[in-house]
Scaffold this motif. Structure first.
Motif, PDB file in Angstrom:
ATOM      1  N   ASP A 331       0.871  -1.528  -0.460  1.00  0.00           N
ATOM      2  CA  ASP A 331      -0.174  -0.128   0.001  1.00  0.00           C
ATOM      3  C   ASP A 331       1.324   0.834   0.063  1.00  0.00           C
ATOM      4  O   ASP A 331       0.396   1.976   0.211  1.00  0.00           O
ATOM      5  N   ARG A 335       2.764   1.796  -4.297  1.00  0.00           N
ATOM      6  CA  ARG A 335       1.467   2.908  -4.566  1.00  0.00           C
ATOM      7  C   ARG A 335       2.696   3.965  -5.273  1.00  0.00           C
ATOM      8  O   ARG A 335       2.100   4.963  -5.428  1.00  0.00           O
ATOM      9  N   ASP A 350      -4.937   4.900  -5.129  1.00  0.00           N
ATOM     10  CA  ASP A 350      -5.446   4.365  -6.306  1.00  0.00           C
ATOM     11  C   ASP A 350      -4.688   5.470  -7.837  1.00  0.00           C
ATOM     12  O   ASP A 350      -3.975   5.766  -7.516  1.00  0.00           O
ATOM     13  N   GLN A 352      -4.733   4.144 -11.326  1.00  0.00           N
ATOM     14  CA  GLN A 352      -4.949   3.994 -12.676  1.00  0.00           C
ATOM     15  C   GLN A 352      -4.823   3.358 -13.793  1.00  0.00           C
ATOM     16  O   GLN A 352      -3.976   4.472 -14.317  1.00  0.00           O
ATOM     17  N   HIS A 364      -6.970   0.122 -10.101  1.00  0.00           N
ATOM     18  CA  HIS A 364      -5.596   0.282  -9.181  1.00  0.00           C
ATOM     19  C   HIS A 364      -4.720  -0.956  -9.870  1.00  0.00           C
ATOM     20  O   HIS A 364      -4.980  -2.002 -10.458  1.00  0.00           O
TER      21      HIS A 364
END
Length: 563
Positions: A331, A335, A350, A352, A364
């Protein structure tokens, strides 16, 4: 409508066959199979030279051709595909020298062998005693069971570009790792110490270790198979199928067959479909336990903790025990983009995008830069993009505050406190190989006229840190209790001065204010970091040494009046 992740672009239908046009056609006899191959597969295409090195049975060629046939623009039938596969096996066999095609009678029907799965390799015993003396058996692997990263790049170009240049991609070729391994190995005398050196290879060159291609620091690393040199690569991570326990790379992989038939790629997307390889959802790949397989390290012989990143996260506020609120390693570290650092103190939105170039847009897609704190950009290291991302991560990991304490008078002793807060890391600061890494406070006080009154944590002309500086690290000890940097000699942890997740440390500086000092006092404190000391880099890299980058993680300023 259900999203389908098609992992091969239409133009890549003929990828593997183009090379055959140039290398095989002129060496074979004419015949209907050859003409069929030329007509259906002999058009110019993008090349994958490494594909020719694969070992393939006739059944293996059939599966490759069948995958190609399923493309929308393939232009040949299932029956024609079997003829093409038979032709390729006839002239190429299972990876040996090109053979002349046998003459066949006009009316003779081609014999197409039924595809048989390759026999599962028998587990082989890899010497890996734990503190109890227990040995573990791992499945022996063949390098031909794995797909090279540049093949993956054909469909996952963005993810490949993110991975390439990362420290995962450099885990085996990293000059600092190689240099330190040789340096540590020279000091390893006992069997326990030598075993720990061997375990370094197990993590940094996992396929080399489990295939037997690289099992010792004495092996010629430059002669290792090319896929071994890829370090921690796509097909390795996405084949990890079983976590036997956390740490010391105690996991199993489920690779493909040695004749080029790929295994199921395990990942975080449900319902993903590929015509090149099977796919399977893996919850393990979404959790910190996956990262903990390698990022928890104890001494192979005596279980001294050397790297405890997973345990640090497991016992942190980020691990709430609730799937809805827990923040896993992925996470943050998967990311991050060039715009968002994605740490505990920043947003972690997220990302995309598409996991596959020709697949659907997903809400995501995990990024694969997977950076930590390494900002090297020299030969053999990561690239400038990864260094920039690592700097951003470091600069969003902590905060620092200056706290006044007592009165400040001329010709008197005074005190200033500094509070260092781990506000952004889900593990201790620093983490990883903290016996080598350096995080410290550079603290300075000047008077109104910029004259220095006090300094702690400055670098000297050789890159050495003030020995009186407040350092955040661990210090290992050998069996006699003497401090050591060499992991192989480690027997205990002598000092562990680091900052836990969401925790802080308050440091105290006491100094003398001279009688003639003009106020206000101007105080600046900076939290600084580098991957290792300059002296260590010089010793490990020798004539190829370079300046170890220093990152200013965070800083604070304050003016204090003198009464």
């Amino acid at each position: 409508m259900k999203n389908i992740n098609i992992c091969i672009q239409p133009f890549a239908v003929f990828i593997i066959f183009t090379i055959f046009c140039a290398t095989l056609i002129n060496n074979t006899n004419a015949g209907p199979r050859k003409r069929l191959f030329e007509m259906k597969c002999g058009r110019p295409c993008h090349s994958l030279n490494k594909s020719l090195g694969k070992k393939k049975s006739q059944g293996g060629w059939e599966m490759v051709v069948e995958r190609m046939r399923k493309k929308k623009s393939s232009g040949f039938t299932e029956k024609e595909g079997k003829e093409i596969a038979a032709y390729l096996f006839e002239i190429r066999g299972s990876g040996g020298p090109i053979r002349k095609a046998k003459k066949t009678k006009k009316k003779e029907k081609p014999k197409v062998a039924v595809s048989k799965p390759a026999p599962k390799p028998k587990p082989t015993l890899i010497v890996e005693p734990e503190s109890t003396g227990e040995h573990k058996a791992f499945q022996k692997l063949d390098t031909h069971q794995f797909i090279e990263p540049d093949v993956c790049a054909g469909c996952h170009s963005e993810i490949y570009d993110q991975w390439e240049g990362s420290m995962h991609s450099k885990s085996f070729t990293d000059p600092l790792w190689r240099g330190s391994l040789k340096m540590f190995a020279a000091e390893a005398k006992t069997e326990d110490e030598k075993l720990e050196i061997k375990m370094c290879i197990k993590c940094h060159a996992p396929l080399g270790f489990r295939s037997g291609a690289i099992t010792s620091h004495n092996d010629d690393f430059d002669k290792a198979p090319e896929i071994v040199k890829e370090g921690i690569f796509c097909n390795w991570c996405h084949n990890i199928s079983e976590a036997r326990s956390i740490g010391n790379a105690d996991y199993e992989v489920s690779p493909g067959q040695a004749d080029g038939i790929p295994s199921a790629m395990l990942g975080p997307h449900k319902g993903a479909v590929s015509s090149f390889h099977p796919t399977k959802y893996s919850e393990l790949h979404t959790r910190s336990e996956f990262c903990g397989l390698c990022h928890n390290v104890t001494h192979a012989a005596n279980a001294t903790p050397i790297e405890s990143t997973f345990d640090e996260w497991k016992n942190s506020p980020y691990n709430t025990g609730d799937p809805a609120t827990s923040v896993h390693c992925q996470d943050c570290h998967m990311r991050q983009t060039l715009k968002v650092a994605a740490t505990g103190k920043t947003a972690r939105p997220d990302v995309q995008g598409k996991a596959c170039d020709n697949g659907p847009i997903r809400p995501h897609v995990a990024t694969h830069y997977i950076v930590g704190g390494t900002t090297f950009t020299g030969e053999g290291y990561g690239n400038a993009t990864h260094a920039k991302l690592a700097t951003a991560r470091l600069q969003n990991a902590a905060d620092i505050e200056i706290i006044k304490s007592g009165e400040y008078k001329n010709n008197n002793m005074a005190t200033v406190k500094v509070k260092v807060i781990n506000s952004g890391a889900g593990h201790y600061l620093p983490t990883g190989m903290t016996e080598i890494r350096q995080m410290w406070i550079d603290f300075e006080i000047k008077d109104k006229n910029r004259n220095q009154i006090f300094r702690s944590g400055a670098l000297n002309e050789k890159g050495g840190i003030d020995p009186e500086a407040i350092m955040y690290n661990t210090i290992l000890g050998d069996k006699n209790g003497n401090p050591v940097v060499n992991l192989a000699l480690a027997d205990r942890v002598l000092v562990d001065k680091r900052i836990p997740p969401k925790g802080f440390s308050i440091e105290k500086y006491t100094f003398f204010i001279p009688k003639e000092t003009e106020g206000p006092l101007q105080i600046k404190t900076t939290l600084r970091y580098r991957s290792c000391s300059q002296a260590f880099a010089n010793q490990a890299l020798k004539e190829k040494t370079q300046i170890v980058p220093v990152v200013d993680m965070t800083s604070a300023n304050m003016k204090i009046a003198i009464k």
